[in-house]
Design a protein around this motif. Structure first.
Motif, mmCIF file in Angstrom:
data_model
loop_
_atom_site.group_PDB
_atom_site.id
_atom_site.type_symbol
_atom_site.label_atom_id
_atom_site.label_comp_id
_atom_site.label_asym_id
_atom_site.label_seq_id
_atom_site.Cartn_x
_atom_site.Cartn_y
_atom_site.Cartn_z
ATOM 1 N N VAL A 110 0.874 -1.177 0.000
ATOM 2 C CA VAL A 110 0.000 0.000 0.000
ATOM 3 C C VAL A 110 0.907 1.222 0.000
ATOM 4 N N PHE A 111 0.762 2.047 -1.040
ATOM 5 C CA PHE A 111 1.684 3.157 -1.236
ATOM 6 C C PHE A 111 1.188 4.431 -0.556
ATOM 7 N N GLN A 112 2.116 5.389 -0.428
ATOM 8 C CA GLN A 112 1.795 6.662 0.212
ATOM 9 C C GLN A 112 0.840 7.488 -0.645
ATOM 10 N N HIS A 113 1.069 7.503 -1.947
ATOM 11 C CA HIS A 113 0.319 8.396 -2.824
ATOM 12 C C HIS A 113 -0.729 7.641 -3.645
ATOM 13 N N PHE A 114 -1.359 6.661 -3.028
ATOM 14 C CA PHE A 114 -2.549 5.974 -3.543
ATOM 15 C C PHE A 114 -2.242 5.082 -4.743
ATOM 16 N N ALA A 115 -1.555 5.627 -5.792
ATOM 17 C CA ALA A 115 -1.195 4.858 -6.986
ATOM 18 C C ALA A 115 -2.410 4.227 -7.655
ATOM 19 N N LEU A 116 -3.503 4.987 -7.735
ATOM 20 C CA LEU A 116 -4.701 4.506 -8.413
ATOM 21 C C LEU A 116 -4.642 4.857 -9.898
ATOM 22 N N PHE A 117 -5.268 4.024 -10.723
ATOM 23 C CA PHE A 117 -5.367 4.305 -12.148
ATOM 24 C C PHE A 117 -6.558 5.235 -12.379
ATOM 25 N N PRO A 118 -6.337 6.443 -12.891
ATOM 26 C CA PRO A 118 -7.447 7.391 -13.042
ATOM 27 C C PRO A 118 -8.485 6.962 -14.067
ATOM 28 N N HIS A 119 -8.087 6.089 -15.023
ATOM 29 C CA HIS A 119 -8.998 5.655 -16.075
ATOM 30 C C HIS A 119 -9.746 4.372 -15.712
ATOM 31 N N ARG A 120 -9.557 3.892 -14.490
ATOM 32 C CA ARG A 120 -10.257 2.692 -14.022
ATOM 33 C C ARG A 120 -11.199 3.077 -12.886
ATOM 34 N N SER A 121 -12.323 2.389 -12.812
ATOM 35 C CA SER A 121 -13.276 2.640 -11.729
ATOM 36 C C SER A 121 -12.688 2.168 -10.402
ATOM 37 N N VAL A 122 -13.379 2.511 -9.318
ATOM 38 C CA VAL A 122 -12.963 2.067 -7.994
ATOM 39 C C VAL A 122 -12.903 0.544 -7.951
ATOM 40 N N ARG A 123 -13.907 -0.116 -8.477
ATOM 41 C CA ARG A 123 -13.908 -1.588 -8.500
ATOM 42 C C ARG A 123 -12.734 -2.121 -9.300
ATOM 43 N N GLU A 124 -12.479 -1.535 -10.460
ATOM 44 C CA GLU A 124 -11.384 -2.017 -11.317
ATOM 45 C C GLU A 124 -10.026 -1.788 -10.659
ATOM 46 N N ASN A 125 -9.896 -0.683 -9.945
ATOM 47 C CA ASN A 125 -8.650 -0.455 -9.215
ATOM 48 C C ASN A 125 -8.464 -1.485 -8.109
ATOM 49 N N ALA A 126 -9.523 -1.744 -7.362
ATOM 50 C CA ALA A 126 -9.432 -2.712 -6.270
ATOM 51 C C ALA A 126 -9.164 -4.116 -6.785
ATOM 52 N N ALA A 127 -9.600 -4.391 -8.016
ATOM 53 C CA ALA A 127 -9.443 -5.734 -8.587
ATOM 54 C C ALA A 127 -8.139 -5.901 -9.361
ATOM 55 N N TYR A 128 -7.324 -4.846 -9.429
ATOM 56 C CA TYR A 128 -6.170 -4.891 -10.320
ATOM 57 C C TYR A 128 -5.193 -6.016 -9.971
ATOM 58 N N GLY A 129 -4.887 -6.195 -8.691
ATOM 59 C CA GLY A 129 -3.968 -7.257 -8.307
ATOM 60 C C GLY A 129 -4.474 -8.631 -8.704
ATOM 61 N N LEU A 130 -5.784 -8.818 -8.610
ATOM 62 C CA LEU A 130 -6.377 -10.094 -9.022
ATOM 63 C C LEU A 130 -6.308 -10.256 -10.531
ATOM 64 N N GLU A 131 -6.428 -9.148 -11.262
ATOM 65 C CA GLU A 131 -6.297 -9.209 -12.717
ATOM 66 C C GLU A 131 -4.895 -9.663 -13.108
ATOM 67 N N VAL A 132 -3.891 -9.133 -12.394
ATOM 68 C CA VAL A 132 -2.505 -9.540 -12.649
ATOM 69 C C VAL A 132 -2.329 -11.031 -12.374
ATOM 70 N N GLN A 133 -3.031 -11.538 -11.366
ATOM 71 C CA GLN A 133 -2.947 -12.962 -11.033
ATOM 72 C C GLN A 133 -3.648 -13.848 -12.068
#
Length: 362
Positions: A110-133
């Motif tokens: 978990v980073f200091q400056h959020f590191a969220l993708f602005p072009h992805r929804s909240v759900r898509e951001n939260a699911a990103y690690g699972l997408e990588v898996q």
């Protein structure tokens, strides 16, 4: 119980001839001498263990080496010397591919400056690690929604990051780490970019989640009060070295050196200390059978003061089995609130007449 994470004599040197620099550090050369020959020692001989379900806080001022140390724990930086073991496996001996697998499935950050993708929804951001898996879409969205709900973001799944406050964005970052169900969370100054009230709210959120999830967490901070509030154990760093490791009470009551003592001088002790830390253990009697008000060993200091104000004698501290484990004279409470460096059993105030009264009931 075996340790979940172990750091063994870690060194990280940037610049010229790092291996030779490590040998010189082992021989007693200081950082300034190395800097003069083009080598920067960021971490020097760091060793510690983290137990399962523990929040281990590494704290220090800017430039102390804490973030470099964190990045060696998941292989983002390779140690110049030393080893990192996770669940008994030597991470420093893994290939790049194997390390990526560990970071994808076992260790989240978990980073200091959020590191969220602005072009992805909240759900898509939260699911990103699972997408990588490679988790199927329906499954990763379900797990992401569960993690968002845990972090208090139920109903925000379809929103965009720029529609959220800073605190809410950091919750998305935390949800992303939780969604992967990683065994270890690394949190690098994760709350330091937030306003003070939001920061405290995020600390509350983390402590609440930890009661349920019991994750193993390494948390980096430069804020001593945050370290004292969150850490089961705390490591204090200075100039690349860990100068003291212990519980918040250990560090507050028994600073290892003048640097740590000066670091903690402005801490509000009443927010950290418990009855167990301040009680007089030299008591007689096996059972606390009096009908007077008592305290448990983990009673917060402020609650202990309130009890002391209601009773005419020292407060009896009893364990879960009802056994008397200590007493807290009122003078001791005053001493710990003052500037004196008294620790358990070292308070200058003598046992008073009231101590005999409470022990006579025990």
């Amino acid at each position: 119980m075996s340790s979940r994470l172990e750091a063994e004599h870690l060194y990280k040197v940037f610049g010229r001839r790092p291996d030779a620099a490590v040998e010189r550090l082992r021989d007693g050369v200081d950082r300034e001498e190395l800097r003069a020959v083009g080598a920067t020692a960021a971490v020097i001989d760091a060793s510690f263990t983290v137990e399962p379900g523990q929040i281990f806080v590494v704290m220090g001022l800017s430039g102390s080496g804490k973030s470099t140390l964190l990045r060696m724990l998941n292989g983002l930086l390779e140690p110049t010397a030393g080893r990192v073991r996770f669940d008994g496996d030597d991470l420093t001996g893994l290939s790049d591919r194997e390390l990526r697998g560990v970071r994808s499935h076992k260790i989240s950050m978990v980073f200091q400056h959020f590191a969220l993708f602005p072009h992805r929804s909240v759900r898509e951001n939260a699911a990103y690690g699972l997408e990588v898996q490679g988790v199927p879409r329906a499954e990763r969205e379900r797990r992401a929604d569960e993690a968002l709900a845990l972090c208090g973001l139920d109903g925000w799944e379809k929103s965009w990051p720029d529609e959220l406050s800073g605190g809410m964005q950091q919750r998305v970052g935390l949800a992303r780490a939780l969604a992967t169900d990683a065994d270890l969370l690394l949190m690098d100054e994760s709350f330091s970019a937030l306003d003070p009230l939001i920061r405290r709210d995020m600390q509350d959120q983390l402590l609440s989640l930890q009661k349920t999830l019991k994750k193993t967490i390494v948390f980096i901070t430069h804020d001593l009060n945050e370290a004292m509030r969150l850490g089961d154990r705390i490591a204090v760093m200075r100039d690349g070295r860990i100068v003291q490791t212990g519980s918040a009470e250990d560090i507050l009551l028994r600073p290892a050196n003048d640097y740590v003592a000066s670091f903690i001088q402005d801490v509000d002790r009443s927010r950290v200390l418990t009855a167990e830390a301040v009680m007089d253990r030299d008591v007689r009697g096996d059972e606390a059978s009096c009908d007077c008000e008592t305290a448990a060993p983990d009673t917060p200091f402020t609650d202990l003061c309130a009890i002391s104000a209601r009773v005419p004698h020292p407060v009896a501290v009893v364990g879960e089995d009802g056994a008397l484990v200590g007493v807290v004279p009122r003078q001791r409470l005053v001493g710990f609130l003052g500037d004196e460096k008294a620790g358990p059993g070292t308070c200058d105030s003598p046992r008073g007449e009231g101590d005999e009264k409470v022990m006579a009931h025990a």
